[in-house]
Design a protein around this motif. Structure first.
Motif, PDB file in Angstrom:
ATOM      1  N   ALA A   1       0.725  -1.292  -0.131  1.00  0.00           N
ATOM      2  CA  ALA A   1       0.166   0.087   0.125  1.00  0.00           C
ATOM      3  C   ALA A   1       1.019   1.415   0.136  1.00  0.00           C
ATOM      4  CB  ALA A   1      -0.880  -0.017   1.278  1.00  0.00           C
TER       5      ALA A   1
ATOM      6  N   ARG B   1       2.267   1.709  -3.474  1.00  0.00           N
ATOM      7  CA  ARG B   1       1.048   2.236  -4.441  1.00  0.00           C
ATOM      8  C   ARG B   1       0.678   3.713  -3.929  1.00  0.00           C
ATOM      9  NH1 ARG B   1      -1.845  -1.880  -2.732  1.00  0.00           N
ATOM     10  NH2 ARG B   1      -2.968  -0.751  -1.327  1.00  0.00           N
ATOM     11  N   VAL B   2       0.624   4.039  -2.910  1.00  0.00           N
ATOM     12  CA  VAL B   2       0.177   5.449  -2.448  1.00  0.00           C
ATOM     13  C   VAL B   2       1.344   6.441  -2.839  1.00  0.00           C
ATOM     14  CG1 VAL B   2      -0.676   6.869  -0.666  1.00  0.00           C
ATOM     15  CG2 VAL B   2      -1.569   4.553  -1.082  1.00  0.00           C
ATOM     16  N   THR B   3       2.480   6.151  -2.282  1.00  0.00           N
ATOM     17  CA  THR B   3       3.637   6.942  -2.545  1.00  0.00           C
ATOM     18  C   THR B   3       4.022   7.238  -4.024  1.00  0.00           C
ATOM     19  OG1 THR B   3       5.251   5.634  -2.160  1.00  0.00           O
ATOM     20  CG2 THR B   3       4.419   6.931  -0.200  1.00  0.00           C
TER      21      THR B   3
ATOM     22  N   ASP C   1      -5.464   2.314   2.072  1.00  0.00           N
ATOM     23  CA  ASP C   1      -4.887   3.465   1.417  1.00  0.00           C
ATOM     24  C   ASP C   1      -5.254   4.698   1.835  1.00  0.00           C
ATOM     25  OD1 ASP C   1      -4.090   1.288  -0.315  1.00  0.00           O
ATOM     26  OD2 ASP C   1      -4.699   2.243  -2.281  1.00  0.00           O
ATOM     27  N   GLU C   2      -6.241   4.936   2.383  1.00  0.00           N
ATOM     28  CA  GLU C   2      -6.600   6.322   3.069  1.00  0.00           C
ATOM     29  C   GLU C   2      -5.524   6.490   4.323  1.00  0.00           C
ATOM     30  OE1 GLU C   2     -11.211   7.030   1.833  1.00  0.00           O
ATOM     31  OE2 GLU C   2     -10.575   5.727   3.612  1.00  0.00           O
TER      32      GLU C   2
ATOM     33  N   VAL D   1      -2.690   5.367   4.851  1.00  0.00           N
ATOM     34  CA  VAL D   1      -1.268   5.467   4.322  1.00  0.00           C
ATOM     35  C   VAL D   1      -1.157   6.901   3.634  1.00  0.00           C
ATOM     36  CG1 VAL D   1       0.464   4.813   2.715  1.00  0.00           C
ATOM     37  CG2 VAL D   1      -0.747   3.049   3.828  1.00  0.00           C
ATOM     38  N   ARG D   2      -2.144   7.077   2.987  1.00  0.00           N
ATOM     39  CA  ARG D   2      -2.095   8.483   2.210  1.00  0.00           C
ATOM     40  C   ARG D   2      -2.303   9.634   3.245  1.00  0.00           C
ATOM     41  NH1 ARG D   2      -5.916   7.691  -0.767  1.00  0.00           N
ATOM     42  NH2 ARG D   2      -4.631   7.020  -2.766  1.00  0.00           N
ATOM     43  N   SER D   3      -2.905   9.691   4.097  1.00  0.00           N
ATOM     44  CA  SER D   3      -3.017  10.610   5.097  1.00  0.00           C
ATOM     45  C   SER D   3      -1.628  10.753   6.024  1.00  0.00           C
ATOM     46  CB  SER D   3      -4.281  10.475   6.076  1.00  0.00           C
ATOM     47  OG  SER D   3      -4.316   9.256   7.126  1.00  0.00           O
TER      48      SER D   3
ATOM     49  N   TRP E   1       1.247   9.887   5.020  1.00  0.00           N
ATOM     50  CA  TRP E   1       2.255  10.191   3.988  1.00  0.00           C
ATOM     51  C   TRP E   1       2.188  11.706   3.640  1.00  0.00           C
ATOM     52  CZ3 TRP E   1       7.024   9.485   2.296  1.00  0.00           C
ATOM     53  CH2 TRP E   1       7.254   9.735   1.181  1.00  0.00           C
ATOM     54  N   GLU E   2       1.073  12.070   3.501  1.00  0.00           N
ATOM     55  CA  GLU E   2       0.846  13.607   3.096  1.00  0.00           C
ATOM     56  C   GLU E   2       1.003  14.250   4.595  1.00  0.00           C
ATOM     57  OE1 GLU E   2      -3.128  13.995   1.866  1.00  0.00           O
ATOM     58  OE2 GLU E   2      -2.729  13.097  -0.260  1.00  0.00           O
TER      59      GLU E   2
END
Length: 325
Positions: free
Chosen positions: A267, A270-272, A311-312, A314-316, A318-319
Motif C-alpha cells: 500500500a 502504491r500510494v507514494t 490506502d487512506e 497510508v495517504r493521510s 504520508w501527506e
C-alpha cells in the motif's frame, strides 16, 4: 467546563484535542514536550508546559479550567525501549498515573479516560483478542499500562461511596497510524509507518522482519487503526462518563481483521508512487504470527468503527509527513 488532555502535544493526544474541540468539549493540554511538539497544539487551546509528575501543577490546571475530566494520554510509549529503561517507564507511566489521580482528587475531578494499550495482553495464543483475555504483558511498558488500569479500578472502589466517585474507562489499542490533520504526524522512531516513510525519504529500502510466519503471505499480521478513529472513541468515552451513562472498565479498539506487513508495504508503494521491493530480514525474537483485537464492545458503546481504508490510512500519514518538510 473543559477536559484536560495529558500528553496533548503528542501525535495521538493532539488528535484527541482536535476531536474534543470539534465536539465543543473545551480541551486543555498539559505536556512536558519530551516527545510532543508545541506546534501540534491548535491555536486557542490552553497549553501548560509541565510534567504530570507535578501534582500541584496538574491540580491547579484542573481547577483553573474547571475541568470536567481528564483524558490521560501522557506516557513513555516505547515498548522495546522500556526493556532497557524499566525504571524510567515505571516512573512516567505508573507514578505519572498515580499523581494524575491524586491531583484529580485534590481538584474534585472524577472522570478519566485512560489511554491504555493492547500490550497488556503480551503475546496471546489466540488470533483474536477480547477484553477478558488473561493479561500477560511482555514488557515494562505493557506492565505499566496494566498497573495504570489497576490504579483506576482501585481508586474507583475507594471512592465508590463518596460524593464524587471516580468514573473511568481504559482504551486498549495496538498500532495507530495515519493523520487526521495535515499538520500532525507520527514522529515515533519505533513505529512501522514513520520508519518506512523516513527510509523512503532517505532513498533507502524498507525491510520486513521475517516472511515465513503462519499467515496468508508469510508476514506478521497486526491491528492498524486510524488515529482519527482512536481520537473519536476517546471523545465518546468522555461524553459517556460526563453524562453518567454506563461504561465498561476497558475496551479494545481493534480492527477485527488485521493487515500483514507485506500488505502495508504494498500500500505504501502504491500510494507514494515509490516503487520498491522490501528486503527480507531475519525474524525478531518473540514476534507472534498474528495479533488482532476485536472491537465489538467499543462498537456497541463508543461508536467505534474503521472509517478509513488501508490506502487512506497510508495517504493521510504520508501527506502529513511530507507537509512537515
Amino acid at each position: 467546563m473543559s477536559w484536560l488532555v495529558t500528553g496533548g502535544a503528542g501525535y495521538i493526544g493532539a488528535h484527541i484535542v482536535r476531536a474534543l474541540a470539534d465536539a465543543g468539549l473545551g480541551p486543555v493540554v498539559i505536556d512536558d514536550l519530551s516527545s510532543g511538539h508545541a506546534p501540534f497544539v491548535p491555536d486557542g487551546v490552553p497549553f501548560v508546559r509541565g510534567t504530570i509528575l507535578d501534582r500541584e501543577l496538574v491540580a491547579d490546571t484542573l481547577r483553573a479550567h474547571h475541568a470536567e475530566g481528564v483524558i490521560h494520554v501522557a506516557a513513555f510509549k516505547y515498548a522495546g525501549v522500556s526493556v532497557q529503561r524499566p525504571l524510567h517507564t515505571y516512573e512516567q507511566n505508573v507514578e505519572g498515573t498515580r499523581v494524575v489521580l491524586a491531583a484529580m482528587a485534590d481538584a474534585g475531578v472524577s472522570n478519566i479516560v485512560f489511554s491504555s494499550s493492547a500490550a497488556v495482553y503480551g503475546t496471546p495464543d489466540v488470533p483474536l483478542v477480547t477484553e477478558d483475555l488473561p493479561k500477560r504483558p511482555a514488557s515494562p511498558y505493557g506492565e505499566s499500562k496494566l498497573i495504570g488500569e489497576w490504579l483506576l479500578a482501585a481508586q474507583g472502589v475507594a471512592t465508590a461511596a463518596s460524593e464524587k466517585p471516580l468514573r473511568h474507562t481504559s482504551l486498549r489499542y495496538f498500532n495507530v497510524v495515519g493523520s487526521g490533520d495535515p499538520t500532525v504526524y507520527d514522529t515515533s522512531p519505533h513505529n512501522l509507518f514513520p520508519i518506512v516513510f523516513e527510509m523512503l525519504r532517505d532513498g533507502k529500502t524498507p525491510r520486513i522482519n521475517g516472511d515465513d510466519y503462519a499467515t496468508a503471505d508469510g508476514t506478521n499480521v497486526r491491528d492498524y487503526v486510524h488515529v482519527a478513529d482512536i481520537a473519536a472513541a476517546h471523545v465518546v468515552a468522555a461524553q459517556r462518563l460526563a453524562d453518567g451513562r454506563s461504561i465498561e472498565p476497558a475496551y479494545n479498539l481493534g480492527s477485527q481483521n488485521g493487515l500483514s506487513v507485506r500488505q502495508i508495504m504494498d500500500a505504501i508503494a502504491r500510494v507514494t508512487g515509490i516503487d520498491f521491493t522490501p528486503e527480507i530480514a531475519p525474524r525478531r525474537a518473540g514476534d507472534p504470527d498474528s495479533i488482532v483485537a476485536t472491537g465489538e464492545l467499543a462498537a456497541r458503546d463508543l461508536d467505534w468503527r474503521m472509517r478509513y481504508s488501508l490506502d487512506e490510512m497510508v495517504r493521510s500519514g504520508w501527506e502529513a509527513r511530507r507537509n512537515a518538510g
